[in-house]
Design a protein around this motif. Structure first.
Motif, short mmCIF file in Angstrom:
data_model
loop_
_atom_site.label_atom_id
_atom_site.label_comp_id
_atom_site.label_asym_id
_atom_site.label_seq_id
_atom_site.Cartn_x
_atom_site.Cartn_y
_atom_site.Cartn_z
N SER A 1 48.71 47.26 59.15
CA SER A 1 48.68 48.60 59.73
C SER A 1 50.05 49.00 60.27
CB SER A 1 47.63 48.64 60.86
OG SER A 1 47.57 49.93 61.44
N LEU A 2 50.73 48.07 60.91
CA LEU A 2 52.08 48.34 61.42
C LEU A 2 53.04 48.63 60.28
CD1 LEU A 2 52.17 45.61 64.20
CD2 LEU A 2 52.55 48.06 64.60
N ALA A 3 52.93 47.87 59.20
CA ALA A 3 53.80 48.09 58.05
C ALA A 3 53.49 49.43 57.40
CB ALA A 3 53.63 46.95 57.04
N TRP A 4 52.21 49.75 57.27
CA TRP A 4 51.81 51.02 56.64
C TRP A 4 52.36 52.21 57.42
CZ3 TRP A 4 50.12 53.06 52.33
CH2 TRP A 4 49.60 54.34 52.36
N ALA A 5 52.25 52.17 58.74
CA ALA A 5 52.72 53.29 59.57
C ALA A 5 54.22 53.51 59.40
CB ALA A 5 52.39 53.03 61.04
N ALA A 6 54.94 52.45 59.05
CA ALA A 6 56.39 52.56 58.86
C ALA A 6 56.77 52.81 57.40
CB ALA A 6 57.07 51.29 59.36
N GLY A 7 55.77 53.00 56.54
CA GLY A 7 56.05 53.27 55.14
C GLY A 7 56.41 52.07 54.31
N ASP A 8 56.22 50.87 54.85
CA ASP A 8 56.53 49.64 54.11
C ASP A 8 55.28 49.25 53.33
OD1 ASP A 8 57.32 47.21 53.15
OD2 ASP A 8 57.99 46.41 55.07
N VAL A 9 55.07 49.91 52.21
CA VAL A 9 53.84 49.73 51.45
C VAL A 9 53.75 48.32 50.87
CG1 VAL A 9 52.48 50.59 49.50
CG2 VAL A 9 53.75 52.20 50.93
N ALA A 10 54.89 47.77 50.46
CA ALA A 10 54.88 46.43 49.87
C ALA A 10 54.41 45.40 50.88
CB ALA A 10 56.28 46.08 49.36
N THR A 11 54.94 45.46 52.10
CA THR A 11 54.51 44.52 53.14
C THR A 11 53.06 44.76 53.51
OG1 THR A 11 56.75 44.31 54.03
CG2 THR A 11 54.93 43.72 55.50
N ALA A 12 52.66 46.02 53.62
CA ALA A 12 51.27 46.32 53.93
C ALA A 12 50.34 45.72 52.88
CB ALA A 12 51.07 47.82 54.02
N SER A 13 50.70 45.87 51.62
CA SER A 13 49.89 45.32 50.53
C SER A 13 49.82 43.81 50.61
CB SER A 13 50.49 45.76 49.19
OG SER A 13 49.73 45.23 48.12
N SER A 14 50.95 43.17 50.91
CA SER A 14 50.98 41.71 51.01
C SER A 14 50.11 41.22 52.17
CB SER A 14 52.42 41.25 51.22
OG SER A 14 52.48 39.86 51.44
N GLU A 15 50.20 41.90 53.32
CA GLU A 15 49.41 41.50 54.48
C GLU A 15 47.91 41.69 54.21
OE1 GLU A 15 50.38 39.91 57.02
OE2 GLU A 15 52.54 40.20 57.04
N VAL A 16 47.57 42.78 53.53
CA VAL A 16 46.16 43.00 53.17
C VAL A 16 45.66 41.88 52.28
CG1 VAL A 16 44.62 44.47 51.82
CG2 VAL A 16 46.17 45.50 53.49
N ALA A 17 46.45 41.49 51.29
CA ALA A 17 46.04 40.42 50.38
C ALA A 17 45.85 39.11 51.13
CB ALA A 17 47.07 40.26 49.26
N LEU A 18 46.76 38.80 52.05
CA LEU A 18 46.64 37.57 52.82
C LEU A 18 45.39 37.60 53.72
CD1 LEU A 18 50.40 37.13 53.82
CD2 LEU A 18 49.08 35.60 52.34
N GLY A 19 45.13 38.77 54.30
CA GLY A 19 43.95 38.89 55.15
C GLY A 19 42.66 38.73 54.38
N LEU A 20 42.59 39.35 53.21
CA LEU A 20 41.37 39.25 52.40
C LEU A 20 41.18 37.84 51.85
CD1 LEU A 20 41.48 42.67 50.50
CD2 LEU A 20 39.88 41.98 52.31
N ALA A 21 42.29 37.14 51.63
CA ALA A 21 42.18 35.75 51.19
C ALA A 21 41.53 34.89 52.28
CB ALA A 21 43.56 35.20 50.83
N ALA A 22 41.76 35.27 53.54
CA ALA A 22 41.16 34.54 54.65
C ALA A 22 39.71 34.95 54.88
CB ALA A 22 41.97 34.77 55.93
N ASP A 23 39.43 36.25 54.75
CA ASP A 23 38.08 36.76 55.00
C ASP A 23 37.91 38.05 54.22
OD1 ASP A 23 35.64 37.60 55.90
OD2 ASP A 23 36.25 37.96 57.97
N ASP A 24 37.22 37.97 53.08
CA ASP A 24 37.10 39.15 52.23
C ASP A 24 35.96 40.08 52.66
OD1 ASP A 24 34.84 37.82 51.42
OD2 ASP A 24 35.42 37.62 49.32
#
Length: 418
Positions: free
Chosen positions: A207-230
């Motif tokens: 969410s912090l990355a998304w608000a700053a327009g860092d879509v690549a980091t936001a996407s990476s963090e989402v993937a890591l989060g879903l890998a932990a708990d989908d």
């Protein structure tokens, strides 16, 4: 020393300590949803055998509250209230029940009551990190920024770990201190052990990355989060935004289908309606479900004129949205509410009246592309083309994909101003 500075001053001593137990409140990770039915059953069994166990009554009430959060089903609120009230009946003035009732009041959006209950809990136990967490949540939503930061600092001092780091991160984010907010969420992630907690931390980093327009980091963090708990609905909601930014509205809508199937909240359903609108599809079914969700929330003791205002705006009723947003503002002077008042006033053709409110939405220094977009369009409506251009440029520089409906409007309007 200023409180915001003090927040960071105390952090050095916190590194390396073990995480605290999970708490139920805004900004904290909660017990995994899959474990809640078993925990509730165990508490109920214990109370059948020992009905005077006030600590288990309090634990049962908190578990019901977690279940309400995990399922977006506010019908658990009366059950939570009943168990927590029983704990107070058995042991008057106990901190666990008072803090639990405060968390319940926060969940119902009765932030003034939550603040009072947190203060009662702290009068009984000045060292309760849980009570300070409830107080921080309530003070934040009431717009009492100094009190919120002070409560977060006390929680950090008393109970360093996942829940206090995440609250401190949110507090810093509200003050526009994004880099420090990220640092604290990284500390929270390092303290997390349960899959749900790990997913929670990645969600907020995304969410912090998304608000700053860092879509690549936001996407990476989402993937890591879903890998932990989908099953984490918040991560799927963020993935929907990432997919929409890539132009894949079909995937974005599929992501939101997962969200509303699991947690049909007003917020998620209104977002789904707007995305359906962007895809050229009928948003009416999503708005009807959002209205039902709002009705259910109110029927179980909740008050959410902010959600009702968002619904009215999405349904094209700005005059009604103004009334609802102003009613919410009378209860709490939080930045998000100020933005809702400003945007609904602008939509109702009252842009000059909206200008002071959009200023209040930005007063703490948080940079948000949606708020900047609103500011730009309000300024244009009020005849201030210079401010309009500056704010629209800010919105697009923060995140050129901040919303599939609004970002194209910002781009087109800015081009016209130039």
């Amino acid at each position: 020393m200023a409180l915001a500075a003090a927040l960071l001053f105390g952090l050095g001593a916190l590194a390396g300590r073990t995480r605290s137990t999970t708490e139920t409140a805004f900004g904290s990770a909660e017990r995994p949803a899959a474990k809640l039915p078993a925990a509730i059953a165990a508490y109920q069994d214990r109370l059948r055998k020992v009905p005077g166990d006030w600590t288990t009554w309090a634990a049962l009430g908190s578990a019901y509250l977690e279940q309400a959060r995990a399922t977006a089903d506010p019908s658990y609120y009366p059950k939570a209230s009943g168990a927590l009230d029983k704990s107070l009946e058995v042991r008057p003035g106990n901190t666990l029940a008072l803090a639990g009732l405060g968390a319940l009041a926060n969940a119902r959006h009765d932030f003034a009551a939550a603040r009072g209950l947190a203060r009662q809990a702290l009068a009984a136990d000045p060292y309760s990190g849980t009570a300070y967490g409830v107080l921080a949540d309530a003070a934040t939503q009431l717009g009492l920024a100094v009190e919120a930061t002070d409560a977060v600092q006390h929680m950090l001092d008393l109970q360093p770990g996942l829940t206090s780091y995440s609250r401190a991160s949110y507090d810093l984010e509200q003050h526009g201190r994004r880099t420090e907010a990220i640092d604290l969420m990284r500390r929270a992630l390092a303290a997390a052990t349960e899959p749900a907690d790990i997913a929670f931390c990645h969600q907020h980093l995304a969410s912090l990355a998304w608000a700053a327009g860092d879509v690549a980091t936001a996407s990476s963090e989402v993937a890591l989060g879903l890998a932990a708990d989908d099953t984490a609905a918040g991560l799927w909601q963020l993935r929907s935004r990432v997919d929409a930014a890539a132009g894949d509205l079909a995937a974005a809508l599929a992501d939101l289908d997962r969200v509303v199937a699991r947690t049909p909240t007003v917020d998620a359903l209104v977002e789904q309606a707007r995305l359906l609108q962007a895809a050229g599809r009928d948003p009416a079914p999503a708005l009807a479900l959002a209205d039902a969700a709002h009705t259910l929330f109110a029927a179980n003791g909740g008050t959410d004129d902010l959600g009702a205002a968002a619904l009215a705006m999405a349904a094209g009723r700005p005059a009604q949205a103004v009334q609802l947003a102003l009613r919410e503002w009378d209860r709490r002077q939080f930045a998000e509410v100020a933005d809702a008042v400003a945007w609904s006033l602008h939509a109702a053709g009252r842009s000059a009246e909206a200008v002071p409110y959009i200023g209040k939405a930005e007063a703490l220094g948080r940079l948000d592309p949606t708020v900047a977009f609103h500011h730009g369009m309000i300024a244009l409506g009020a005849g201030d083309r210079v401010t309009a251009a500056l704010q629209l440029q800010l919105a697009l520089s923060l995140n050129p994909h901040f919303n599939p409906v609004d970002a194209p409007i910002a781009t087109q309007t800015l081009a016209g101003l130039r």
